[in-house]
Design a protein around this motif. Structure first.
Motif, PDB file in Angstrom:
ATOM      1  N   ARG A  73       7.114  45.659  38.077  1.00 39.98           N
ATOM      2  CA  ARG A  73       6.641  47.042  38.103  1.00 39.98           C
ATOM      3  C   ARG A  73       5.470  47.266  37.151  1.00 39.98           C
ATOM      4  NH1 ARG A  73       7.059  48.750  42.154  1.00 39.98           N
ATOM      5  NH2 ARG A  73       6.820  50.841  41.386  1.00 39.98           N
ATOM      6  N   PRO A  74       4.473  47.987  37.601  1.00 39.74           N
ATOM      7  CA  PRO A  74       3.314  48.266  36.743  1.00 39.74           C
ATOM      8  C   PRO A  74       3.616  49.337  35.692  1.00 39.74           C
ATOM      9  CG  PRO A  74       3.053  49.299  38.893  1.00 39.74           C
ATOM     10  CD  PRO A  74       4.318  48.496  38.961  1.00 39.74           C
ATOM     11  N   PRO A  75       3.092  49.182  34.470  1.00 43.33           N
ATOM     12  CA  PRO A  75       3.247  50.245  33.468  1.00 43.33           C
ATOM     13  C   PRO A  75       2.571  51.534  33.938  1.00 43.33           C
ATOM     14  CG  PRO A  75       2.484  48.212  32.437  1.00 43.33           C
ATOM     15  CD  PRO A  75       2.373  48.021  33.914  1.00 43.33           C
ATOM     16  N   GLN A  76       3.084  52.644  33.455  1.00 41.81           N
ATOM     17  CA  GLN A  76       2.545  53.956  33.820  1.00 41.81           C
ATOM     18  C   GLN A  76       2.053  54.673  32.565  1.00 41.81           C
ATOM     19  OE1 GLN A  76       5.452  56.216  36.201  1.00 41.81           O
ATOM     20  NE2 GLN A  76       6.584  54.322  36.557  1.00 41.81           N
ATOM     21  N   LYS A  98       4.611  53.864  29.724  1.00 46.05           N
ATOM     22  CA  LYS A  98       6.016  53.848  30.150  1.00 46.05           C
ATOM     23  C   LYS A  98       6.288  52.638  31.021  1.00 46.05           C
ATOM     24  CE  LYS A  98       8.259  56.453  33.562  1.00 46.05           C
ATOM     25  NZ  LYS A  98       8.665  57.733  34.152  1.00 46.05           N
TER      26      LYS A  98
END
Lengths: 323, 96
Positions: A73-76, A98
């Motif tokens: 999952r990519p950081p936000q 996040k």
């Protein structure tokens, strides 16, 4: 054990650095080593923190990725929005980085920052972080999980948070590769509260080992060290400030020092707990690696064990060195 | 794999002024899909965005711009006909 001279007057340069830093509201909350390699305030972007991806073949085929490396999952850039208060904001400004897991037991989200070393010696990462399990708004939901039942103070959400990890991927001196790893294990998959610091006694399985047929791990395996028996507990449990419910964000100070000259841990600090990690072993790969000379990667990860989405928020990060 | 309807994971986009989805089919499917954007105030409860859904065959790249989206975005992909099995890659491109 290497010594860190923190006396403010051990030389003029140190005194000046301390004075200048104390006048800077963004840096004065940190305690960096003399050379700041990165100061990442996520109000101004991602600063290179990116999803850790596995290695794929020359055709770019997803099928060539290790299964347990495919979906971190990519950081936000998060404004820390919650159902009850709206925008919470970060410790400084609006945005934090996040890392968010999927709602799947064992799923890990990662953020890695890729640098190289221009010297050897002490290397430090500092961060202000907060951790949360995803809030629940559902009249049919359970009012307890594992050790935590709602009583006006305790909240099941606290037991739904698995673990966060800070770690390195380092390589140099003719391909000697190793990881230093510090994990805060908050709870197990059943919501039993552990609150333990842990470290692995084996190096992380790599895509080359998968390519060579030495490892083949399933989706959502613990990529850092998949066998729970390969983790050791450090010291006594440490209770942190989750603050009762999943929509209050309290920022914690993390500081972690390693020594890249001796390839050793030095010390770990989380708020007021200062831990001597000089005897915590650093597992080194037996085989040498190419293409990685002077590799200096830091990563943070967050792992859900309950299956509830788990979040790790980073307000800001400073990486510094004494070389 | 696009087989049944799925939604992408919640993604915080408060910082962004522009957004565009790219849905790239890495293997060609025999069917069609419909894609629509959903928004949320809290990342928990989702509602369709005002922009119209886009339908098309499962090959090449489908792309959808989104504006006035608030703080959260996700994409819902719904196979609508035929054999929907296809490996697809979803990008969300964001700009200030």
């Amino acid at each position: 054990m290497p010594t860190i001279d923190r006396s403010p007057d051990h030389d003029l340069a140190s005194t000046l650095r301390t004075a200048l830093r104390s006048a800077d509201p963004q840096l004065s909350k940190f305690d960096p080593l003399p050379r700041i390699l990165a100061h990442d305030d996520f109000n101004s972007g991602l600063h290179g923190w990116v999803e850790l991806g596995g290695n794929y073949n020359g055709k770019g085929e997803y099928s060539s990725l290790d299964r347990h490396f495919r979906d971190f999952r990519p950081p936000q850039l998060s404004s820390c929005d919650f159902f009850d208060v709206g925008t919470h904001g970060a410790m400084s400004g609006t945005y934090a980085l996040k890392l968010a897991t999927r709602p799947y037991p064992g799923h890990t989200a990662t953020g890695i920052r890729r640098l190289t070393m221009s010297g050897r010696g002490l290397l430090q990462i500092e961060a202000y972080l907060a951790y949360k399990a995803e809030a629940v708004v559902d009249p049919a939901a359970e009012n307890g999980f594992g050790d935590m039942a709602w009583d006006g103070n305790s909240h099941p959400s606290e037991a739904q948070f698995g673990a966060f990890t800070v770690a390195t991927d380092l390589c140099g001196d003719d391909g000697i590769r190793y990881h230093t790893v510090a994990r805060y294990q908050n709870a197990d998959e059943n919501g039993n509260m552990l609150r333990q610091w842990k470290y692995p006694t084996v190096p992380e399985p790599t895509p080359r080992e998968h390519y060579e047929g030495k490892v083949d791990l399933p989706y959502a395996a613990d990529f850092t060290a998949p066998d729970p028996d390969d983790w050791q507990v450090y010291g006594e449990p440490q209770e942190l400030c989750m603050n009762e419910v999943p929509t209050k964000v309290n920022w914690h100070y993390l500081r972690w020092v390693i020594d890249t000259r001796t390839r050793r841990n030095v010390e770990l600090q989380l708020n007021d707990r200062l831990m001597d990690w000089s005897d915590v072993p650093v597992p080194i790969y037996e085989e040498r690696y190419g293409s990685l000379e002077n590799l200096l990667n830091f990563y943070f990860s967050v792992r859900s064990l309950s299956g509830q989405r788990n979040f790790l928020y980073l307000d800001s990060v400073v990486i510094s060195a004494d070389w | 794999m696009v087989e049944d309807e799925f939604a992408t994971e919640p993604f915080e986009v408060a910082w962004a002024g522009e957004a565009r989805w790219f849905l790239q089919f890495l293997s060609e499917g025999a069917g069609e899909v419909s894609v629509r954007t959903q928004v949320s105030a809290d990342g928990l409860v989702w509602v369709d965005h005002e922009s119209p859904a886009l339908s098309g065959p499962m090959r090449g790249v489908m792309t959808v711009p989104v504006s006035d989206f608030g703080h959260w975005l996700r994409l819902v992909v719904t196979p609508s006909s035929g054999d929907p099995s296809s490996l697809a890659r979803v990008y969300l491109a964001l700009k200030e």
